[in-house]
Design an enzyme around this catalytic site. Structure first.
Site, mmCIF file in Angstrom:
data_model
loop_
_atom_site.group_PDB
_atom_site.id
_atom_site.type_symbol
_atom_site.label_atom_id
_atom_site.label_comp_id
_atom_site.label_asym_id
_atom_site.label_seq_id
_atom_site.Cartn_x
_atom_site.Cartn_y
_atom_site.Cartn_z
ATOM 1 C CE1 TYR A 159 46.652 -1.288 -49.099
ATOM 2 C CE2 TYR A 159 47.506 -0.276 -47.097
ATOM 3 C CZ TYR A 159 46.944 -1.359 -47.742
ATOM 4 O OH TYR A 159 46.669 -2.507 -47.036
ATOM 5 N N GLY A 219 65.530 3.912 -41.766
ATOM 6 C CA GLY A 219 65.691 4.976 -40.766
ATOM 7 C C GLY A 219 66.493 4.494 -39.568
ATOM 8 C CB THR A 224 56.692 0.619 -32.707
ATOM 9 O OG1 THR A 224 55.551 1.480 -32.738
ATOM 10 C CG2 THR A 224 57.756 1.155 -31.764
HETATM 11 N N1 LIG Z 1 49.057 -8.199 -44.623
HETATM 12 C C1 LIG Z 1 48.843 -7.102 -43.918
HETATM 13 O O1 LIG Z 1 49.603 -6.803 -42.993
HETATM 14 C C2 LIG Z 1 47.647 -6.227 -44.195
HETATM 15 C C3 LIG Z 1 47.456 -5.110 -43.381
HETATM 16 C C4 LIG Z 1 46.374 -4.300 -43.625
HETATM 17 C C5 LIG Z 1 45.467 -4.587 -44.622
HETATM 18 N N2 LIG Z 1 45.676 -5.684 -45.409
HETATM 19 C C6 LIG Z 1 44.719 -5.923 -46.489
HETATM 20 O O2 LIG Z 1 44.445 -7.316 -46.617
HETATM 21 C C7 LIG Z 1 44.267 -7.644 -48.002
HETATM 22 C C8 LIG Z 1 45.221 -8.762 -48.376
HETATM 23 O O3 LIG Z 1 46.556 -8.297 -48.208
HETATM 24 P P1 LIG Z 1 47.829 -9.258 -48.332
HETATM 25 O O4 LIG Z 1 48.814 -8.773 -47.374
HETATM 26 O O5 LIG Z 1 47.388 -10.657 -48.282
HETATM 27 O O6 LIG Z 1 48.350 -8.863 -49.783
HETATM 28 P P2 LIG Z 1 48.484 -9.721 -51.130
HETATM 29 O O7 LIG Z 1 49.065 -8.770 -52.133
HETATM 30 O O8 LIG Z 1 49.193 -10.990 -50.897
HETATM 31 O O9 LIG Z 1 46.964 -10.062 -51.504
HETATM 32 C C9 LIG Z 1 46.158 -9.216 -52.290
HETATM 33 C C10 LIG Z 1 45.588 -10.017 -53.444
HETATM 34 O O10 LIG Z 1 44.726 -9.163 -54.204
HETATM 35 C C11 LIG Z 1 44.948 -9.413 -55.593
HETATM 36 N N3 LIG Z 1 44.520 -8.231 -56.330
HETATM 37 C C12 LIG Z 1 45.043 -6.988 -56.274
HETATM 38 N N4 LIG Z 1 44.369 -6.160 -57.090
HETATM 39 C C13 LIG Z 1 43.390 -6.894 -57.664
HETATM 40 C C14 LIG Z 1 42.353 -6.607 -58.589
HETATM 41 N N5 LIG Z 1 42.210 -5.375 -59.111
HETATM 42 N N6 LIG Z 1 41.517 -7.594 -58.954
HETATM 43 C C15 LIG Z 1 41.655 -8.853 -58.453
HETATM 44 N N7 LIG Z 1 42.611 -9.188 -57.563
HETATM 45 C C16 LIG Z 1 43.473 -8.217 -57.181
HETATM 46 C C17 LIG Z 1 46.440 -9.699 -55.669
HETATM 47 O O11 LIG Z 1 46.845 -10.358 -56.847
HETATM 48 C C18 LIG Z 1 46.658 -10.532 -54.419
HETATM 49 O O12 LIG Z 1 46.432 -11.906 -54.681
HETATM 50 C C19 LIG Z 1 44.498 -6.358 -48.798
HETATM 51 O O13 LIG Z 1 43.251 -5.765 -49.067
HETATM 52 C C20 LIG Z 1 45.277 -5.503 -47.839
HETATM 53 O O14 LIG Z 1 45.087 -4.137 -48.074
HETATM 54 C C21 LIG Z 1 46.755 -6.508 -45.223
#
Ligand SMILES: NC(=O)c1ccc[n+]([C@@H]2O[C@H](COP(=O)([O-])OP(=O)(O)OC[C@H]3O[C@@H](n4cnc5c(N)ncnc54)[C@H](O)[C@@H]3O)[C@@H](O)[C@H]2O)c1
Length: 324
Positions: A159, A219, A224
């Site tokens: 990731y 843990g 945090t």
């Molecule tokens: N929620 C957080 O705290 C957080 C923190 C940092 C970064 N992000 C980033 O924000 C974005 C959304 O995260 P989230 O928490 O809503 O997660 P989530 O898993 O709910 O959303 C991700 C979506 O992407 C889709 N997906 C994954 N691989 C795919 C592919 N190859 N083709 C098409 N669709 C695909 C999944 O089905 C899902 O609907 C991600 O890129 C994540 O890395 C989220």
């Protein structure tokens, strides 16, 4: 600093991962603004339910596809986009173990497919990066200038490194080909539409507290995180999209709390009898996380407004309604 809305009625926006937790909220706001929104998702971690309320909206289209295989032939994808938001990626620590290759692909070839499309369309491209780009940080709070401390062969690397590759690729297209691009580094965000079983701390603790089961803190629980309610994050992402900034720019809150405090707060807000227990910690789990939000404030006028108690209350209400 006031950022005027740049994308609204008449603009076509592609949101990958559009049926996921954060992206589906973004889709809602973009549709409300009058944009024509195409959500592309393979539903690996997302759910059609998150966008079910939009399926009869003429300015919304859901396309089922894996972006790692490129954009499929579909009439709505044939027309030019004004903005492309690459939000697709599994994002929870349990996904890192279950879907390692899928995560690497969506954050590498998936990103390249979208960068090429954004360039061809002359679209603004927004890359959803993460605080994980900082790894287990040696600088606190984390400023965008910090290069991070990532174990490149650890379980989280699929990731962290995929997002770092996506950042590098976005900057390369921006610098060498003039792509209008932006990178947001998202810190821990929570809210309605998270999956109860997605392995992240907040949905896990809330589900356990509502069921009266032991809360399983990893843990010692002294590590945090700074937690951000989804509405605040989405506002920040839209400010960045509307601006002409490239970033990377941190987005989140400074509400830093230990996992132990978080567990205790959730038990109390749920009025639960659950006991807080401690289990083995995941490898390479970062010790601390707090964004320095100076850039977001100065360049975008971003200010989070939802307190952890209020955000957690709203999230608990959502989970309660779903657990029946
Ligand atoms: N929620 C957080 O705290 C957080 C923190 C940092 C970064 N992000 C980033 O924000 C974005 C959304 O995260 P989230 O928490 O809503 O997660 P989530 O898993 O709910 O959303 C991700 C979506 O992407 C889709 N997906 C994954 N691989 C795919 C592919 N190859 N083709 C098409 N669709 C695909 C999944 O089905 C899902 O609907 C991600 O890129 C994540 O890395 C989220």
């Amino acid at each position: 600093m006031n950022v005027a809305p740049r994308f609204g009625t008449g603009h076509r926006v592609l949101v990958t991962g559009g049926a996921g937790f954060v992206p589906s909220h973004l889709v809602d706001r973009l549709v409300e603004r009058g944009c024509t929104v195409v959500a592309l998702d393979n539903f690996v971690t997302g759910s059609k339910e998150n966008v079910a309320h939009l399926l009869d909206t003429p300015t919304f289209t859901m396309v089922e596809a894996d972006i790692s295989d490129g954009l499929p032939a579909h009439p709505t994808l044939a027309e030019r986009f004004d903005a492309i938001l690459h939000m697709a990626s599994p994002a929870s620590p349990t996904d890192f173990e279950k879907l390692p290759v899928e995560i690497l692909r969506v954050g590498s070839v998936g990103t390249l497919h979208l960068l090429d499309r954004a360039l061809a369309d002359g679209a603004r491209f927004l890359m959803a990066s993460t605080s994980e780009a900082y790894g287990d940080p040696k600088e606190h709070p984390q400023r965008e200038t910090y290069w991070g401390n990532v174990n490149p062969i650890g379980v989280r690397a699929v990731y962290d490194e995929a997002k770092r590759f996506s950042e590098a690729a976005t900057m390369a297209y921006h610098r060498s080909r003039g792509l209008d691009a932006a990178i947001v580094r998202i810190f821990n965000t929570y809210g309605p539409r998270m999956r109860p079983d997605d392995g992240r701390a907040i949905p896990t603790f809330i589900s356990q507290a509502l069921r009266g089961e032991p809360i399983t803190v990893h843990g010692t629980g002294n590590q945090t995180r700074s937690i951000c309610y989804v509405d605040d994050l989405v506002r920040g992402i839209l400010l960045l999209l509307d601006s002409t900034e490239t970033g990377p720019i941190n987005c989140g809150t400074e509400h830093e709390m230990s996992m132990r405090q978080l567990a205790e707060t959730i038990v109390s807000l749920c009025a639960s009898s659950s006991e807080v227990t401690y289990i083995t910690r995941n490898a390479d789990d970062p010790e601390m996380r707090r964004p320095d939000l100076t850039l977001a404030r100065e360049l975008l006028g971003y200010e989070p407004t939802v307190s952890p108690e209020e955000g957690l209350r709203r999230t608990i209400a959502y989970f309660r309604s779903r657990l029946g």
